[in-house]
Motif scaffolding. Structure first.
Motif, short mmCIF file in Angstrom:
data_model
loop_
_atom_site.label_atom_id
_atom_site.label_comp_id
_atom_site.label_asym_id
_atom_site.label_seq_id
_atom_site.Cartn_x
_atom_site.Cartn_y
_atom_site.Cartn_z
N SER A 288 0.79 -1.23 0.00
CA SER A 288 0.00 0.00 0.00
C SER A 288 0.83 1.28 0.00
O SER A 288 0.30 2.36 -0.26
CB SER A 288 -0.95 0.00 1.20
OG SER A 288 -0.21 -0.13 2.39
N ALA A 289 2.12 1.21 0.30
CA ALA A 289 3.05 2.34 0.22
C ALA A 289 2.52 3.63 0.84
O ALA A 289 2.34 4.64 0.15
CB ALA A 289 3.46 2.59 -1.24
N PRO A 290 2.27 3.63 2.16
CA PRO A 290 1.70 4.82 2.81
C PRO A 290 2.55 6.08 2.63
O PRO A 290 2.00 7.18 2.60
CB PRO A 290 1.61 4.43 4.30
CG PRO A 290 2.29 3.12 4.44
CD PRO A 290 2.42 2.49 3.09
N ASP A 291 3.84 5.91 2.47
CA ASP A 291 4.72 7.10 2.36
C ASP A 291 4.45 7.93 1.10
O ASP A 291 4.75 9.11 1.07
CB ASP A 291 6.20 6.67 2.40
CG ASP A 291 6.52 5.57 1.40
OD1 ASP A 291 5.67 4.68 1.20
OD2 ASP A 291 7.62 5.59 0.81
N ILE A 292 3.88 7.32 0.07
CA ILE A 292 3.62 8.11 -1.15
C ILE A 292 2.14 8.15 -1.53
O ILE A 292 1.77 8.64 -2.60
CB ILE A 292 4.43 7.57 -2.36
CG1 ILE A 292 4.13 6.10 -2.63
CG2 ILE A 292 5.93 7.79 -2.14
CD1 ILE A 292 4.58 5.65 -4.02
N THR A 293 1.28 7.65 -0.64
CA THR A 293 -0.16 7.63 -0.96
C THR A 293 -0.70 9.04 -1.20
O THR A 293 -0.36 9.97 -0.49
CB THR A 293 -0.93 6.98 0.21
OG1 THR A 293 -0.49 5.63 0.36
CG2 THR A 293 -2.43 6.97 -0.07
N GLY A 294 -1.51 9.16 -2.25
CA GLY A 294 -2.19 10.43 -2.53
C GLY A 294 -1.32 11.48 -3.17
O GLY A 294 -1.71 12.64 -3.26
N GLN A 295 -0.15 11.10 -3.64
CA GLN A 295 0.77 12.09 -4.21
C GLN A 295 1.01 11.89 -5.71
O GLN A 295 1.90 12.52 -6.28
CB GLN A 295 2.11 12.04 -3.47
CG GLN A 295 1.99 12.32 -1.98
CD GLN A 295 3.29 12.05 -1.24
OE1 GLN A 295 4.38 12.31 -1.74
NE2 GLN A 295 3.19 11.49 -0.05
N ALA A 296 0.26 11.00 -6.32
CA ALA A 296 0.40 10.72 -7.76
C ALA A 296 1.80 10.25 -8.12
O ALA A 296 2.26 10.42 -9.25
CB ALA A 296 0.01 11.94 -8.60
N LYS A 297 2.49 9.65 -7.15
CA LYS A 297 3.86 9.18 -7.40
C LYS A 297 3.93 7.68 -7.67
O LYS A 297 4.98 7.16 -8.06
CB LYS A 297 4.73 9.46 -6.17
CG LYS A 297 5.10 10.92 -5.98
CD LYS A 297 5.99 11.04 -4.75
CE LYS A 297 6.41 12.49 -4.52
NZ LYS A 297 7.03 12.67 -3.20
#
Ligand code: IPM
Ligand code: MN
Length: 367
Positions: A288-297
């Motif tokens: 789920s990669a919480p560190d980049i969630t919601g950043q379009a990365k």
């Protein structure tokens, strides 16, 4: 008609799944493939909405569909939930209930990305190995389990590594079958030097090899030595078959050899449904990669390549699967890359949807 159940889940799952939906539409429009898509929730988002990470009605949909496409499950805000309702339980329950015992995790090194590996380029370029991880048994599911009082004022945490003959033989067969379509070699990994379950694992895999696949070259390694060989000389391997826990760890290591977790798909397969197609769930390895969630990365390639695996393993659409894999490779070669793959001076990283669009452009170019 091909039925798909999309469970986008948590974190970057919904972001990368948006791009997969575009790819599905492309195959519908341009290749006349008749996909019928249903969507539901899994993981933390399911807990928020249904009070459970996998609702019974979702499980029913999972049994009724031909293939499940899953994004990711889990986010830090659920860390303090009790074990039974953590987002990950949704995923584990799907695997267990559908009996998806063979988890295929390819590690391929795309030419365009060889320089991103933490290993030297010549050690990884051209790498193409397949880890077959047992997914429904072993220490993940064995009883007894739990945390209890040890009656001396302390506590004891218990999990049980447990494998039966049939559990080992069926996943071994999956590995041998794959090897026959590849380079005809299987390496089985366990810890037979310290664990009885490892001794049984080795004996049963050998039995399947001797009796059913004498044409396939079989070797055995202790899992720790296997980990070492994976980073020393990964190209020696064709198919690796191993248990649930060792497979979890070894597949993360193998994934990183290829330069980015953002590129790797997986398939979890069981026996055939009454319709004659394998029970199947496809998901990117990255989580789920919480560190980049919601950043379009987020890099959508792993999820797109998971759909390519669905085309191949669920529906036998080999040409389409190959076309999609080539489109992803071409998009990377064209220099369109999400931040996880960008170490080129002076280039702007692509967003998740720009990366997805480039894959669609390449599909158009290649077909
Ligand atoms: C994986 C993950 C899962 C696992 C978690 C999220 C339950 O790490 O698919 O590799 O441990 O199997
Ligand atoms: Mn894992």
């Amino acid at each position: 008609m091909y039925n798909l159940l999309i469970l986008a889940g948590d974190g970057i799952g919904p972001e990368v799944m948006e791009e997969v939906k575009e790819v599905i539409s492309w195959f519908k429009d341009k290749r006349n493939l008749n996909f019928s898509v249903t969507e539901d929730l899994v993981g933390g988002i399911a807990y928020d909405n249904y009070g459970t990470p996998l609702h019974d009605k979702t499980l029913k949909l999972a049994f009724d569909t031909d293939a499940i496409l899953l994004g990711a499950a889990g986010a830090p805000k659920y860390d303090d939930l009790p074990f039974e309702v953590k987002p990950e339980r949704g995923l584990l329950k799907l695997r267990k209930e559908l009996d998806l015992y063979a988890n295929l995790r390819p590690a391929m090194c795309f030419d365009a990305l060889a320089e991103f590996s933490s290993l030297k380029k010549d050690i990884v370029s051209g790498l193409d190995l397949m880890i077959v991880r047992e997914l429904t048994s072993g220490v993940y599911f064995g009883d007894p389990r739990g945390i209890m009082d040890d009656n001396e004022g302390g506590r004891v945490g218990i999990n049980t590594q447990r494998y039966t003959t049939s559990e080992i033989r069926r996943v071994a067969r999956s590995a041998f079958e794959l090897a026959r379509k590849r380079n005809n070699r299987v390496c089985s990994m366990e810890k037979a030097n310290v664990m009885e379950s490892g001794v049984l694992w080795r004996e049963e895999v050998q039995w399947v090899g001797d009796n059913e696949y004498p044409d396939v070259e079989l070797s055995h390694m202790y899992a720790d030595a296997g980990a070492m060989q994976l980073v020393r000389n990964p190209k020696q391997f064709d198919v690796i078959v191993t248990d649930n826990l060792f497979g979890d760890i070894l597949s993360d290591a193998a994934a990183m050899l290829t330069g980015s977790l953002g590129m790797l798909p997986s398939a979890s397969l069981g026996d055939n449904s009454p319709k004659g197609l394998p029970r199947a769930l496809y998901e990117p390895v990255h989580g789920s990669a919480p560190d980049i969630t919601g950043q379009a990365k987020a890099n959508p390639c792993a999820c797109i390549l998971s759909f390519a695996m669905a085309l191949k393993y669920s529906f036998g659409l080999l040409e389409e699967a190959d076309l999609l894999a080539r489109a992803v490779e071409q998009a990377l070669a064209n220099g369109v890359r999400t931040p996880d793959l960008l170490q080129i001076e002076g280039k702007n990283p692509a967003t998740t949807s720009e990366m997805g669009k480039e894959v669609i452009n390449c599909l158009n170019d290649l077909s």
